[in-house]
Design a protein around this motif. Structure first.
Motif, short mmCIF file in Angstrom:
data_model
loop_
_atom_site.label_atom_id
_atom_site.label_comp_id
_atom_site.label_asym_id
_atom_site.label_seq_id
_atom_site.Cartn_x
_atom_site.Cartn_y
_atom_site.Cartn_z
N ARG A 157 0.83 -1.20 0.00
CA ARG A 157 0.00 0.00 0.00
C ARG A 157 0.87 1.25 0.00
NH1 ARG A 157 -2.56 -0.50 4.79
NH2 ARG A 157 -0.98 0.80 5.76
N ASP A 158 1.94 1.24 0.80
CA ASP A 158 2.89 2.35 0.79
C ASP A 158 3.50 2.53 -0.59
OD1 ASP A 158 2.47 2.90 3.44
OD2 ASP A 158 4.44 2.24 4.14
N HIS A 159 3.85 1.44 -1.23
CA HIS A 159 4.44 1.52 -2.57
C HIS A 159 3.52 2.28 -3.53
CE1 HIS A 159 7.25 -2.17 -1.94
NE2 HIS A 159 7.81 -1.05 -1.56
N ASN A 160 2.24 1.98 -3.48
CA ASN A 160 1.29 2.65 -4.37
C ASN A 160 1.20 4.13 -4.02
OD1 ASN A 160 -0.62 3.19 -6.29
ND2 ASN A 160 -2.26 2.03 -5.32
N GLU A 161 1.02 4.42 -2.75
CA GLU A 161 0.85 5.82 -2.36
C GLU A 161 2.10 6.64 -2.64
OE1 GLU A 161 -0.69 8.69 1.26
OE2 GLU A 161 -0.83 6.50 1.46
N HIS A 162 3.26 6.12 -2.32
CA HIS A 162 4.49 6.88 -2.54
C HIS A 162 4.77 7.06 -4.02
CE1 HIS A 162 5.89 5.50 1.72
NE2 HIS A 162 5.03 6.51 1.76
N THR A 163 4.54 6.01 -4.82
CA THR A 163 4.71 6.16 -6.26
C THR A 163 3.79 7.24 -6.80
OG1 THR A 163 5.37 3.84 -6.50
CG2 THR A 163 4.62 4.96 -8.48
N CYS A 164 2.57 7.26 -6.31
CA CYS A 164 1.61 8.26 -6.75
C CYS A 164 2.08 9.66 -6.39
CB CYS A 164 0.25 7.98 -6.12
SG CYS A 164 -1.16 8.60 -7.07
N GLN A 165 2.66 9.81 -5.22
CA GLN A 165 3.19 11.10 -4.81
C GLN A 165 4.38 11.49 -5.68
OE1 GLN A 165 3.81 9.81 -0.80
NE2 GLN A 165 2.09 10.98 0.00
N PHE A 166 5.25 10.55 -5.95
CA PHE A 166 6.43 10.85 -6.75
C PHE A 166 6.07 11.36 -8.15
CE2 PHE A 166 8.68 7.45 -4.09
CZ PHE A 166 9.21 8.39 -3.22
N VAL A 167 5.04 10.78 -8.77
CA VAL A 167 4.71 11.14 -10.14
C VAL A 167 3.66 12.26 -10.23
CG1 VAL A 167 5.28 8.84 -10.99
CG2 VAL A 167 2.89 9.39 -10.42
N GLY A 168 3.15 12.72 -9.08
CA GLY A 168 2.14 13.78 -9.11
C GLY A 168 0.77 13.29 -9.51
N GLY A 169 0.46 12.03 -9.19
CA GLY A 169 -0.83 11.46 -9.57
C GLY A 169 -1.92 11.77 -8.55
N GLU A 170 -3.08 11.19 -8.76
CA GLU A 170 -4.23 11.36 -7.87
C GLU A 170 -4.54 10.02 -7.22
OE1 GLU A 170 -8.98 12.64 -8.01
OE2 GLU A 170 -7.69 12.88 -9.77
N LEU A 171 -4.49 10.00 -5.90
CA LEU A 171 -4.71 8.76 -5.15
C LEU A 171 -6.14 8.70 -4.65
CD1 LEU A 171 -3.11 6.25 -4.09
CD2 LEU A 171 -2.97 7.47 -1.91
N GLU A 172 -6.83 7.63 -4.98
CA GLU A 172 -8.23 7.46 -4.60
C GLU A 172 -8.39 6.21 -3.73
OE1 GLU A 172 -12.66 6.96 -6.66
OE2 GLU A 172 -10.85 6.83 -7.88
N ARG A 173 -9.00 6.38 -2.58
CA ARG A 173 -9.34 5.23 -1.75
C ARG A 173 -10.72 4.72 -2.17
NH1 ARG A 173 -9.33 6.40 4.37
NH2 ARG A 173 -11.56 6.83 4.16
N ILE A 174 -10.81 3.42 -2.40
CA ILE A 174 -12.06 2.82 -2.85
C ILE A 174 -12.87 2.43 -1.62
CG2 ILE A 174 -13.13 1.04 -4.27
CD1 ILE A 174 -11.46 3.07 -5.82
N ASN A 175 -13.75 3.32 -1.21
CA ASN A 175 -14.57 3.07 -0.03
C ASN A 175 -15.76 2.16 -0.38
OD1 ASN A 175 -12.96 4.60 1.69
ND2 ASN A 175 -14.08 6.49 1.23
#
Length: 529
Positions: A188-206
């Motif tokens: 989960r950290d890998h996804n979030e940090h990668t998203c931060q590094f590339v300037g993406g938009e992170l969405e939590r699927i509630n």
């Protein structure tokens, strides 16, 4: 397109907080909480306003964001080089000299270019170059490798495309693709940090998201005696941030990174319920959450319902579970009159992993590998590259003992190697596969990983294709020595560890796309003959 209220967009502007600054503010005071680390993660940015920082020594040259883009664009043969910076001090950024060397490489002949394309720098022995304030300067440096066989910083180029809205042909392989990550909080950290590094938009699927799969039939409501630890109500933890899926949207490429959490191979237990929403085991969550979520996202964004890369891992939750069992059994021994020191020795979590647990892990890992392969078999055209993330070494701690981490990693690697061998034998034909099975059953001192008596056939092995598409992600080995730079006893810090992972992940995607192109070309040739 719908976005939940938990969608976060990462942009430039704030400072990129260094590890030292984070630790000076107290670091992570408690594991998995809304603590200083959560604030740190939400502020994660690149150091200067142009996206790149500088080395602080005299004589060093400032690397502007536009210059970085120019450098990345020159990667026409898919490689980058590390050479000595011309006219700069030891502390100067190496990227400008890389660009000069890349321009010279464009004049090489075709044979040299073919050799460069075949190079895999992450498979070579090397050193992890680290910088705790400048993301792009964290990279793998192969030892004694050809000058051209150096990793590409795909993350910088993707960030440029995402934040500046500029399209680069060098990223064609990443367009309209899906990376799927199935694992624990490390993933989960890998996804979030990668998203931060590339300037993406992170969405939590509630739970209320249109992408969220329904609970399995019969598990929509908890048992009558269950009470949610957070709300006190008879309801699952529908929006608990640690066990919900996440999607990183990289809009410039129509690229998505999807991560789904699982609790390992264990069955439901009282201590697990506070983190839980059904189903329980890794395979159940794969079938009920992972696959349907990917299909829903594929339909919504006009991409394939089958991911291009599936990376998965397991281990830490099961090791934690076993340590808890050991502690309970140790206390029971003491209650029965066994001396405390003797009880500690008998149930020491650092002891050699018992044979029955080794056997249990072997079967569970094997079953998961084969189950993932069966979900998207060979021969249906679009098939994902399957990447097993090997475990990294955590800091010494009682609940996830390093001795068991090492044992489980070795067990997993052994099974992966065995299935790869079987897959390669199956590609040679049914007779070759039968000879391999007989030989493996004869030579193995323990129960064989592949057993014909279970009804497994040559066709099973052939369609799973594990000889060509199952690989091991060596990230955990490559960050050995970074244990003290973790944000707690288990989770690596974004820099350098997870920046390295992000670039390795993109390299896996590129390899998957190239392999798919080769397969399609071969199918076309056979179709015409």
């Amino acid at each position: 397109m719908h976005r939940s209220s938990d969608s976060r967009r990462y942009r430039e502007g704030d400072t990129f907080e260094s590890v030292g600054e984070f630790e000076a503010r107290g670091g992570l005071q408690q594991h998995h909480s809304s603590s200083a680390y959560d604030e740190f993660e939400h502020r994660l940015r690149w150091k200067d306003g142009n996206g790149f920082g500088t080395r602080g020594s005299s004589g060093g040259r400032r690397l502007t964001f536009k210059r970085a883009v120019l450098i990345a664009v020159t990667i026409c043969v898919g490689v980058a080089v590390v050479s000595k910076a011309r006219g700069g001090s030891r502390g100067a950024s190496l990227l400008p000299s890389r660009a000069q060397h890349l321009l010279e490489m464009l004049e090489t002949d075709i044979e040299e270019e073919d050799e460069l394309i075949a190079c895999d720098p992450y498979s070579l022995h090397g050193i992890l170059i680290t910088n705790w304030t400048e993301p792009s300067e964290n990279r793998w440096a192969p030892i004694a490798a050809p000058a051209a066989c150096q990793p590409v910083d795909w993350i910088s180029l993707i960030r440029s495309a995402q934040l500046e809205g500029t399209w680069y042909p060098q990223l064609d392989w990443a367009k309209n693709r899906t990376i799927a990550i199935f694992g624990d909080s490390i993933d989960r950290d890998h996804n979030e940090h990668t998203c931060q590094f590339v300037g993406g938009e992170l969405e939590r699927i509630n739970e209320g998201s249109p992408f969220s799969p329904d609970y399995p039939p019969g598990q929509e409501v908890p048992p009558a005696t269950y009470r949610n630890a957070f709300s006190g109500k008879r309801e699952w933890t529908p929006d608990y941030d640690q066990s919900r899926p996440y999607v990183c949207h990289i809009q410039a490429l129509n690229l998505r990174i999807v991560s789904v959490f699982h609790f390992g191979f264990q069955s439901i237990s009282d201590w697990l319920l506070n983190y839980y929403h059904p189903p329980t085991t890794a395979i159940e969550r794969f079938d009920s959450i992972f696959v349907p979520l990917l299909e829903n996202l594929g339909d919504a964004y006009d991409t394939s319902r089958i991911p291009d890369v599936v990376t998965f891992s397991t281990g830490f939750w099961d090791l934690l579970h076993h340590s808890i069992i050991d502690d309970v059994e140790r206390d029971e021994l003491v209650r029965q009159g066994v001396d405390g020191g003797e009880a500690n020795y008998i149930k020491d979590t650092y002891r050699v992993m018992p044979v029955e647990r080794r056997s249990w892990f072997e079967h569970q890992v094997r079953d998961l590998l084969l189950h993932v392969a069966e979900a998207w078999p060979e021969g249906k055209g679009h098939k994902p590259r399957l990447v097993l993330r090997a475990l990294h070494h955590p800091q010494a701690n009682h609940l996830v003992p390093i001795t068991s981490v090492q044992a489980l990693d070795s067990i997993t690697r052994s099974i992966v190697g065995h299935l790869q061998e079987e897959g390669r034998a199956a590609q040679k034909g049914e007779k070759a596969w039968k000879r391999w099975v007989h030989k493996s059953q004869t030579l193995m001192s323990q129960e064989p990983v592949v057993n014909e008596d279970e009804g497994r056939t040559w066709h099973d092995a052939l369609k799973q294709g594990l000889g060509s598409r199952l690989v091991v992600d060596e990230w955990g080995t490559m960050i050995l020595g970074q244990e003290l730079r973790q944000r707690d006893h288990l989770h690596p810090h974004p820099l350098p560890s997870n920046y390295l992972y992000a670039n390795m992940l993109m390299e896996q995607l590129k390899k998957a796309v190239e392999a798919e192109a080769v397969w399609k070309e071969a199918q076309g040739v056979r179709g015409k003959s």
